[in-house]
Each structure stands twice: as structure tokens, then as C-alpha cells.
Scaffold this motif. Structure first.
Motif, PDB file in Angstrom:
ATOM      1  N   PRO A  19     -46.934  30.761   6.915  1.00  0.00           N
ATOM      2  CA  PRO A  19     -46.946  29.567   7.776  1.00  0.00           C
ATOM      3  C   PRO A  19     -47.323  29.899   9.220  1.00  0.00           C
ATOM      4  O   PRO A  19     -46.908  30.919   9.771  1.00  0.00           O
ATOM      5  CB  PRO A  19     -45.487  29.077   7.686  1.00  0.00           C
ATOM      6  N   GLY A  20     -48.126  29.009   9.811  1.00  0.00           N
ATOM      7  CA  GLY A  20     -48.504  29.158  11.210  1.00  0.00           C
ATOM      8  C   GLY A  20     -49.522  30.242  11.497  1.00  0.00           C
ATOM      9  O   GLY A  20     -49.806  30.540  12.665  1.00  0.00           O
ATOM     10  N   LYS A  21     -50.104  30.825  10.443  1.00  0.00           N
ATOM     11  CA  LYS A  21     -50.944  32.012  10.628  1.00  0.00           C
ATOM     12  C   LYS A  21     -52.124  31.790  11.564  1.00  0.00           C
ATOM     13  O   LYS A  21     -52.532  32.709  12.285  1.00  0.00           O
ATOM     14  CB  LYS A  21     -51.462  32.500   9.272  1.00  0.00           C
ATOM     15  N   VAL A  22     -52.695  30.593  11.607  1.00  0.00           N
ATOM     16  CA  VAL A  22     -53.922  30.392  12.388  1.00  0.00           C
ATOM     17  C   VAL A  22     -53.660  30.362  13.883  1.00  0.00           C
ATOM     18  O   VAL A  22     -54.601  30.449  14.679  1.00  0.00           O
ATOM     19  CB  VAL A  22     -54.668  29.108  11.952  1.00  0.00           C
ATOM     20  N   LEU A  23     -52.384  30.258  14.287  1.00  0.00           N
ATOM     21  CA  LEU A  23     -52.043  30.284  15.707  1.00  0.00           C
ATOM     22  C   LEU A  23     -51.272  31.545  16.099  1.00  0.00           C
ATOM     23  O   LEU A  23     -50.861  31.678  17.250  1.00  0.00           O
ATOM     24  CB  LEU A  23     -51.238  29.038  16.101  1.00  0.00           C
ATOM     25  N   THR A 202     -60.076  37.422   4.102  1.00  0.00           N
ATOM     26  CA  THR A 202     -59.361  36.237   4.573  1.00  0.00           C
ATOM     27  C   THR A 202     -57.925  36.624   4.901  1.00  0.00           C
ATOM     28  O   THR A 202     -57.430  37.667   4.452  1.00  0.00           O
ATOM     29  CB  THR A 202     -59.345  35.123   3.511  1.00  0.00           C
ATOM     30  N   ILE A 203     -57.262  35.777   5.685  1.00  0.00           N
ATOM     31  CA  ILE A 203     -55.862  35.998   6.021  1.00  0.00           C
ATOM     32  C   ILE A 203     -55.033  35.004   5.210  1.00  0.00           C
ATOM     33  O   ILE A 203     -54.887  33.841   5.590  1.00  0.00           O
ATOM     34  CB  ILE A 203     -55.617  35.821   7.526  1.00  0.00           C
ATOM     35  N   ASP A 204     -54.518  35.482   4.089  1.00  0.00           N
ATOM     36  CA  ASP A 204     -53.734  34.620   3.201  1.00  0.00           C
ATOM     37  C   ASP A 204     -52.251  34.947   3.214  1.00  0.00           C
ATOM     38  O   ASP A 204     -51.421  34.065   3.012  1.00  0.00           O
ATOM     39  CB  ASP A 204     -54.259  34.718   1.768  1.00  0.00           C
ATOM     40  N   ASP A 205     -51.925  36.225   3.430  1.00  0.00           N
ATOM     41  CA  ASP A 205     -50.520  36.616   3.343  1.00  0.00           C
ATOM     42  C   ASP A 205     -50.224  37.699   4.380  1.00  0.00           C
ATOM     43  O   ASP A 205     -51.087  38.076   5.188  1.00  0.00           O
ATOM     44  CB  ASP A 205     -50.173  37.094   1.931  1.00  0.00           C
ATOM     45  N   ALA A 206     -48.994  38.224   4.347  1.00  0.00           N
ATOM     46  CA  ALA A 206     -48.568  39.201   5.349  1.00  0.00           C
ATOM     47  C   ALA A 206     -49.375  40.497   5.264  1.00  0.00           C
ATOM     48  O   ALA A 206     -49.654  41.130   6.292  1.00  0.00           O
ATOM     49  CB  ALA A 206     -47.079  39.492   5.187  1.00  0.00           C
ATOM     50  N   THR A 207     -49.771  40.896   4.059  1.00  0.00           N
ATOM     51  CA  THR A 207     -50.594  42.099   3.917  1.00  0.00           C
ATOM     52  C   THR A 207     -51.945  41.913   4.590  1.00  0.00           C
ATOM     53  O   THR A 207     -52.438  42.808   5.287  1.00  0.00           O
ATOM     54  CB  THR A 207     -50.785  42.448   2.430  1.00  0.00           C
ATOM     55  N   ASP A 208     -52.548  40.750   4.387  1.00  0.00           N
ATOM     56  CA  ASP A 208     -53.821  40.453   5.043  1.00  0.00           C
ATOM     57  C   ASP A 208     -53.659  40.468   6.567  1.00  0.00           C
ATOM     58  O   ASP A 208     -54.516  40.983   7.291  1.00  0.00           O
ATOM     59  CB  ASP A 208     -54.333  39.073   4.625  1.00  0.00           C
ATOM     60  N   ALA A 209     -52.561  39.875   7.041  1.00  0.00           N
ATOM     61  CA  ALA A 209     -52.318  39.831   8.480  1.00  0.00           C
ATOM     62  C   ALA A 209     -52.235  41.243   9.053  1.00  0.00           C
ATOM     63  O   ALA A 209     -52.782  41.534  10.123  1.00  0.00           O
ATOM     64  CB  ALA A 209     -51.051  39.047   8.784  1.00  0.00           C
ATOM     65  N   GLY A 210     -51.562  42.143   8.324  1.00  0.00           N
ATOM     66  CA  GLY A 210     -51.462  43.524   8.767  1.00  0.00           C
ATOM     67  C   GLY A 210     -52.817  44.204   8.810  1.00  0.00           C
ATOM     68  O   GLY A 210     -53.118  44.965   9.738  1.00  0.00           O
ATOM     69  N   PHE A 211     -53.644  43.924   7.795  1.00  0.00           N
ATOM     70  CA  PHE A 211     -54.994  44.506   7.773  1.00  0.00           C
ATOM     71  C   PHE A 211     -55.794  44.066   8.987  1.00  0.00           C
ATOM     72  O   PHE A 211     -56.426  44.884   9.666  1.00  0.00           O
ATOM     73  CB  PHE A 211     -55.720  44.107   6.486  1.00  0.00           C
ATOM     74  N   PHE A 212     -55.776  42.767   9.285  1.00  0.00           N
ATOM     75  CA  PHE A 212     -56.581  42.270  10.396  1.00  0.00           C
ATOM     76  C   PHE A 212     -56.029  42.694  11.761  1.00  0.00           C
ATOM     77  O   PHE A 212     -56.798  42.923  12.697  1.00  0.00           O
ATOM     78  CB  PHE A 212     -56.735  40.748  10.306  1.00  0.00           C
ATOM     79  N   ARG A 213     -54.701  42.813  11.876  1.00  0.00           N
ATOM     80  CA  ARG A 213     -54.124  43.339  13.119  1.00  0.00           C
ATOM     81  C   ARG A 213     -54.659  44.745  13.399  1.00  0.00           C
ATOM     82  O   ARG A 213     -55.071  45.070  14.517  1.00  0.00           O
ATOM     83  CB  ARG A 213     -52.604  43.392  13.017  1.00  0.00           C
ATOM     84  N   ALA A 214     -54.631  45.590  12.363  1.00  0.00           N
ATOM     85  CA  ALA A 214     -55.107  46.965  12.515  1.00  0.00           C
ATOM     86  C   ALA A 214     -56.613  46.997  12.762  1.00  0.00           C
ATOM     87  O   ALA A 214     -57.109  47.782  13.582  1.00  0.00           O
ATOM     88  CB  ALA A 214     -54.746  47.784  11.275  1.00  0.00           C
ATOM     89  N   LEU A 215     -57.335  46.143  12.046  1.00  0.00           N
ATOM     90  CA  LEU A 215     -58.793  46.114  12.187  1.00  0.00           C
ATOM     91  C   LEU A 215     -59.196  45.780  13.615  1.00  0.00           C
ATOM     92  O   LEU A 215     -60.084  46.419  14.200  1.00  0.00           O
ATOM     93  CB  LEU A 215     -59.365  45.082  11.217  1.00  0.00           C
ATOM     94  N   TRP A 216     -58.554  44.784  14.195  1.00  0.00           N
ATOM     95  CA  TRP A 216     -58.968  44.305  15.514  1.00  0.00           C
ATOM     96  C   TRP A 216     -58.642  45.296  16.636  1.00  0.00           C
ATOM     97  O   TRP A 216     -59.157  45.168  17.740  1.00  0.00           O
ATOM     98  CB  TRP A 216     -58.360  42.932  15.807  1.00  0.00           C
ATOM     99  N   THR A 217     -57.801  46.282  16.359  1.00  0.00           N
ATOM    100  CA  THR A 217     -57.516  47.308  17.359  1.00  0.00           C
ATOM    101  C   THR A 217     -58.197  48.635  17.033  1.00  0.00           C
ATOM    102  O   THR A 217     -58.031  49.610  17.759  1.00  0.00           O
ATOM    103  CB  THR A 217     -55.996  47.534  17.478  1.00  0.00           C
TER     104      THR A 217
END
Length: 244
Positions: A19-23, A202-217
Motif C-alpha cells: 500500500p502507498g508504494k507510488v508515493l 515493476t514494483i509490486d511487493d516489498a522485494t521489488d521495492a528493495g530491488f529498486f531502492r538498491a538499483l537507484w543508489t
């Protein structure tokens, strides 16, 4: 002159898995909506036909922060029905001469050459073509998607007869069209090797969120240009290797 292309960012805040992932500030401290607006702003300057985006969300209280975000960014927000097809229909009614480019708010990796290729096809395109898509013969990573709908085609859809699947996913509407009405794009049209469409960007779940956090840094990722083939390739290869 080619018809205008309106990027329509579909977003809701009540994702079941995240929930709220896009913000959330997942992308180097920036949220996905802000990242998409930056990329789309650059494309509006560089790709003929692409104009200012619209954020399409619902009229529910839970999604009011998205309307506020649009207001702060100086872009339009359309608040309408929960079903994405009905939201797209409201935009099509207001812009009957345009093409509507569906942009999903859980997919932060736009590919500029893909939209450049699609935009170039509009010059002199047969009026019988109503959809330009790379989802018929999938040859790009999941999440690097192109779906452009002629507004007149969306306006012709009878929403009262649309199936729940069509209302929710929009793409099944395309499957009801004759083949001549759908212009398919593959990686080969961009002189690229086929990607494995099973690799999710895509960012669908917490694992995806972790991947993109690491990717962007990631310093190597940061050295790639937003919207470039190089950037998508880097993210694709990292995800394919199982990086988190």
C-alpha cells in the motif's frame, strides 16, 4: 502533423501487497510518481507529439494524496471510477483527437526509444489502427510496456457491456479488435535483442521495492541516462541475475 500523445499515469494508493508504494521515496529519496513526471517531462521536450501527462486516479478519499501530488507538480489529475477503463474513457471523452499512452505507476523504467518509435508511426498511420502496443508479441521485460490507444476507439467502447476483466485491465479490450487495428511493436523493431518478458521490472511487493531502492543508489546505474536502452539493460541484467 501527428496527433498528440497524452501519457496517462494510472495510480492508486491501496495496493494489496504494498500500500502507498507510488508515493514512497523508493528511488533515491524520490517517489515513483515524481520519477515518472521527470521522465515524461523530458520526453515532452524531446519526442514530437508527447504532451503533458495526466494522473488518473479514483475519486475515493484514500487517493486524495495523489490529487494533491498532481496539484503540486502542476499537472492535471482526473478522478473517476475505480475501474481503470472507466477512468481512461473519461479522459478519451475530453480529448477525442488524441492518443492515450497508458503509463503504470508501478513501472519506473520508461524506455524513450520505444515511445519515439511509436510516435514516429503516427505520421500517416492508417485510420483503421486503434492501438499501438508491445504486448501482443512480448519481447521486452515485464514492466517496460507500451500501450497507446486512439481516444476514438476508447470512446466507442460500450462500458455497460464491458467485462470485469476489461474494466480492470484495459488490455483485454485490444483482444476484441481485428488484427489490422493493432500495430504490434517488438524489440527487433528497435534493433534490440529480445528480452525475457518473465523478468519483472515493476514494483509490486516489498522485494521489488528493495530491488529498486538498491538499483537507484547503484553508481553504475546512476551513470546511465533515464529512458535509455542502457538503463533498462542494466536493470534487466541485475534483476535477471537475482540481485536484490
Amino acid at each position: 502533423m501527428s496527433a498528440s500523445i497524452i501519457p496517462v499515469i494510472f495510480a492508486r494508493l491501496d495496493s494489496r501487497r504494498l500500500p502507498g508504494k507510488v508515493l514512497e521515496p523508493l528511488l533515491g529519496g524520490q517517489c515513483v510518481i515524481d520519477e515518472l513526471l521527470v521522465q515524461l517531462g523530458r520526453m515532452a521536450e524531446q519526442v514530437p507529439g508527447v504532451i503533458e501527462p495526466i494522473i488518473a486516479t479514483t475519486s475515493r478519499a484514500v487517493d486524495e494524496p495523489l490529487v494533491h501530488k498532481a496539484r503540486l507538480a502542476g499537472v492535471a489529475a482526473v478522478t473517476d471510477h475505480f475501474a481503470p477503463l472507466k477512468r481512461l474513457s473519461a479522459i478519451a471523452a475530453a480529448h477525442p483527437q488524441c492518443w492515450l499512452w497508458r503509463v503504470n505507476a508501478d513501472s519506473p523504467l520508461l524506455l524513450q526509444p520505444l515511445i519515439e518509435f511509436a510516435a514516429a508511426q503516427l505520421q500517416g498511420m492508417d485510420d483503421q489502427v486503434h492501438v499501438i502496443t508491445n504486448l501482443v508479441d512480448r519481447s521486452f521485460p515485464y514492466g517496460v510496456s507500451l500501450e497507446m490507444f486512439r481516444a476514438a476507439m476508447i470512446n466507442a467502447v460500450n462500458l455497460d457491456q464491458a467485462t470485469p476483466e476489461q474494466l480492470e485491465h484495459i488490455t483485454p479490450v485490444t483482444q476484441q479488435l481485428p488484427s489490422r487495428a493493432v500495430f504490434g511493436v517488438t524489440a527487433g523493431d528497435l534493433d534490440l535483442a529480445r528480452f525475457d518478458p518473465g523478468v519483472r521490472l515493476t514494483i509490486d511487493d516489498a522485494t521489488d521495492a528493495g530491488f529498486f531502492r538498491a538499483l537507484w543508489t547503484d553508481p553504475d546505474f546512476q551513470r546511465t541516462r533515464p529512458g535509455s536502452v542502457e538503463r533498462v539493460n542494466y536493470a534487466y541484467n541485475r534483476r535477471r541475475s537475482g540481485a536484490t
